[in-house]
Design an enzyme around this catalytic site. Structure first.
Site, mmCIF file in Angstrom:
data_model
loop_
_atom_site.group_PDB
_atom_site.id
_atom_site.type_symbol
_atom_site.label_atom_id
_atom_site.label_comp_id
_atom_site.label_asym_id
_atom_site.label_seq_id
_atom_site.Cartn_x
_atom_site.Cartn_y
_atom_site.Cartn_z
ATOM 1 N N GLY A 86 0.804 -1.213 0.000
ATOM 2 C CA GLY A 86 0.000 0.000 0.000
ATOM 3 C C GLY A 86 0.838 1.264 0.000
ATOM 4 N N ILE B 14 -0.152 -5.514 5.431
ATOM 5 C CA ILE B 14 -0.013 -5.104 4.034
ATOM 6 C C ILE B 14 1.294 -5.608 3.425
ATOM 7 C CG2 ILE B 14 -1.512 -3.105 4.279
ATOM 8 C CD1 ILE B 14 0.935 -1.350 4.563
ATOM 9 N N ASN C 115 10.457 -8.775 15.622
ATOM 10 C CA ASN C 115 10.882 -9.844 14.719
ATOM 11 C C ASN C 115 11.990 -9.299 13.818
ATOM 12 O OD1 ASN C 115 11.209 -11.788 12.699
ATOM 13 N ND2 ASN C 115 9.041 -12.313 12.647
ATOM 14 N N GLY D 10 8.151 1.059 9.686
ATOM 15 C CA GLY D 10 7.720 1.021 8.292
ATOM 16 C C GLY D 10 8.199 2.183 7.465
ATOM 17 N N GLU D 11 8.438 3.351 8.099
ATOM 18 C CA GLU D 11 8.725 4.550 7.318
ATOM 19 C C GLU D 11 10.089 5.172 7.563
ATOM 20 O OE1 GLU D 11 4.487 6.642 6.728
ATOM 21 O OE2 GLU D 11 4.737 5.639 8.648
#
Length: 699
Positions: free
Chosen positions: A234, A461, A586, A659-660
């Site tokens: 996404g 996602i 993880n 994520g970013e």
């Protein structure tokens, strides 16, 4: 699949759904088996601004298998005022080229596509404005910028401090439009039954889609179910409901049968959002040792005339480095173009490119090492809010990254290191991203056989969120992970926020941990009945009670490039990222996320660029053959590491989100390395051959 023992958090583990994905068993939005299914094909407007004056659907309806053509004259009615970008097929107005003005529904995908080609539409066109410029007469100050920051900030007296500074930098940086290109396009299967709407949607949040569709179609929330068990990427573009879910639901209601609708690759370039182009002026005033006294970041971007989206480009500068006298501004212009939207690290990503490039230029002007300059300007409290940091390990990332990268061996002089025809250079940039959490709910059930089922409407996602939540649940229950099953991606599950803003695991994991802790407590005193024992917990009150602190993840990017002195070709030999992101649940999926972000930053620096045809307000390079992205050959070695970091003021999982942050600053590190290799400073991305060739040093 073997499961790790109790103590699952922090252990490497492959994704739970990995086998299903590689074998094709995982079902995506338009792959779920549905009886009597039909296919929809969206028809985009060929006008830039105006009105539809006539639609001739007869040629399309004559195609064998075509069932109907929906448009503003016959489509089911939607409730106005819910979301202007989703008020589709309701009026003849055309706001931008590519806006969806009709949908063809057919028995087969081929018939729907052929029918869409044959729909004849006439337009009454109007004059339009499509080009962003620093002097556009329509520039204005928005009330706020995404997701709710003030548009402008000021502290001290920037103008006086800048005028008095020993070293002054005043530079303008530009970034083009960037386009999200997930492997799975925006797609939906919609099905009406007994007044209820079921959609399988490719989305980053089933709960927000449900919350939008219900009022849009005049339904109670419980009459809408949204399933997003597997989503093929996404990068922000699926962070809110988009056109396909509305068009498919409208079409399914019209024809009385399920409808599958997937956008083409070309249709992703515009109607579903993109990163706005930016024009950014950065001014830095410092002493001769590079200590910044004055900083100003002025950002200009665009939005549509349908809906205001103001990217928070200058917000990165507000909290990243110290400096007593500060000012940031955002100015926006409404154009006859699609509405921009989230793209990985919205605001922080383009903002970091400008600021981190400017810091590199300041380091050169002061004769200070770029790593040392950033260390000298580290902040002890948040320069924007004045609040203490929950933790701040920016300097540690810079120091450890420099050690791993052998930065100390670097010759600071640009354009002097050669290997045959190749010019060699290295660059650095800092990185930060907010560590957010939002309220979520989760449920957990203990079965009589000693197994557990944990449910939360999180969305995976492709990040590995499902696996991370499974590991957190196992540890909170204090049981082997193979006794735990995890359920996500369904609005019938306890509600949870969108997978965005690097807050997914922080928010969902908070709810999962608290739910599992309560269930474990109940089990100490209660036998499990035959129907199982269930606990559901919301974190709303706990999240609301967090004490005010500045919470950020940090990082540092190091890049080595080589530039062909004859052709200007750029190759990246090595990228290294060092991050401080709290507790890593993880390592396998964390590394994947960080490397993915770094690669997107590399792609931003060297390749990606939406080329706008100013006559129409549409992108001419709207496929992956002409919109270039990085491939394996563009970087020979890429590494992501993280510091052990404990931060008790985040959330029960101790995570900051990853994520970013990998994309923030990485494009600047590449551009800074190109400058070090060649002596050429490129301030408008991407770094193309033509921007280097005439300026490269001679042998």
């Amino acid at each position: 699949m073997s499961a790790p023992p109790v103590g699952a958090v922090g252990r490497e583990h492959p994704r739970l759904e990995g086998r299903d994905k590689v074998t094709g068993a995982a079902r995506y939005a338009v792959e779920y088996p549905v009886d009597d299914v039909t296919y929809g094909w969206a028809v985009p407007a060929a006008a830039t601004r105006g009105r539809v004056s006539r639609i001739d659907t007869a040629p399309a309806l004559a195609v064998p298998g075509v069932l109907d053509v929906l448009h503003h004259g016959n489509a089911p009615r939607l409730a106005p005022g819910v979301d202007d970008t989703l008020f589709l097929l309701q009026e003849p107005t055309v706001h931008y080229r590519g806006e969806f003005v009709a949908v063809v529904v057919a028995e087969t995908l081929e018939a729907a596509r052929e029918g869409a080609r044959l729909v004849r539409i006439d337009y009454d066109t109007e004059a339009h404005s499509t080009v962003l410029s620093a002097h556009h007469p329509g520039l204005y100050r928005p009330d706020k910028v995404n997701p709710g920051y003030p548009a402008d900030t000021a502290e001290g007296d920037f103008d006086a401090a800048f005028a008095a500074a020993e070293v002054q930098l005043d530079a303008t940086y530009r970034t083009p439009a960037y386009h999200n290109n997930p492997m799975e396009p925006h797609a939906t299967t919609a099905h009406w039954r007994d007044g209820r709407l079921l959609v399988h949607d490719s989305t980053q949040g089933a709960t927000p889609v449900q919350a939008t569709l219900a009022p849009l179609f005049g339904l109670p929330p419980e009459a809408v179910r949204v399933i997003a068990e597997h989503v093929g990427g996404g990068f922000g573009s699926k962070g809110a409901p988009k056109a396909p879910v509305v068009l498919a639901a409208l079409a399914a209601r019209q024809v009385g049968r399920p409808v599958r609708l997937a956008l083409t690759r070309q249709q992703l370039f515009g109607p579903i959002g993109y990163r706005t182009p930016t024009i950014q002026r950065v001014r830095l005033g410092a002493d001769a040792d590079g200590r910044i006294a004055a900083v100003c970041h002025d950002a200009i971007s665009q939005t549509s005339k349908v809906h205001e989206f103001a990217e928070q480009t200058a917000v990165y500068t507000r909290s990243m480095y110290a400096g007593r006298h500060r000012r940031t501004t955002h100015r926006l212009v409404r154009l006859d173009v699609p509405t921009p939207f989230w793209m990985r690290a919205p605001g922080e990503c383009p903002g970091a490119y400008a600021l981190e490039s400017a810091l590199d230029e300041l380091a050169t002007a002061c004769g200070v090492d770029p790593v040392e300059l950033r260390v000298r300007n580290d902040a002890t409290v948040d320069p924007d809010s004045g609040q203490p940091f929950s933790s701040r390990n920016l300097v540690a990332c810079l120091r450890e990254g420099a050690r791993r990268f052998d930065w100390a061996d670097r010759d600071p002089t640009p354009g002097v290191r050669r290997l045959g025809r190749w010019l060699i250079g290295t660059g650095v940039a800092g990185s930060s991203y907010p560590a957010r959490s939002r309220a979520a709910a989760a449920a957990a059930t203990a079965a009589p056989d000693g197994t557990f089922e944990v449910r939360v409407n999180a969305t995976d996602i492709g990040t590995g969120a499902r696996t991370a939540l499974w590991q957190l649940a196992a540890d909170a229950l204090a049981v082997p992970a193979d006794r735990v099953a995890i359920g996500v991606g369904d609005s019938d599950l306890p509600p949870a926020p969108v997978a965005g803003g690097s807050m997914g695991t922080a928010s969902w994991g908070w709810a999962v941990i608290r739910t599992c802790e309560q269930l474990r407590q109940r089990l100490r005193d209660t036998a499990v009945p035959a129907e199982g024992l269930t606990v559901e917990v919301s974190t709303a009150d706990e999240v609301r009670a967090q004490r005010p602190l500045a919470r950020y993840a940090y990082g540092a990017h190091f890049v080595q490039v080589r530039v062909d002195a004859d052709t200007g070709e750029v190759r990246v030999d090595r990228m290294l990222g060092m991050f401080a992101v709290g507790r890593v649940v993880n390592p396998t999926t964390a590394r994947s996320q960080l490397i993915g972000g770094m690669t997107m930053g590399l792609s931003m620096a060297l390749h990606e660029e939406g080329l706008l045809d100013e006559r129409y307000g549409d992108w001419v390079n709207h496929d992956l053959a002409t919109y270039h992205i990085s491939g394996c050959a563009d970087v020979e070695r890429i590494e992501a590491y993280w510091l052990p970091e404990e931060d008790p003021d985040l959330n029960p999982a101790g995570v900051k989100g990853i994520g970013e942050i990998g994309i923030v600053g990485s494009a600047a590190a590449v551009a800074n390395a190109v400058h070090h290799a060649t002596g050429v400073r490129v301030r408008d991305l991407p770094v193309r051959l033509d921007k280097l060739l005439d300026r490269l040093p001679a042998d």
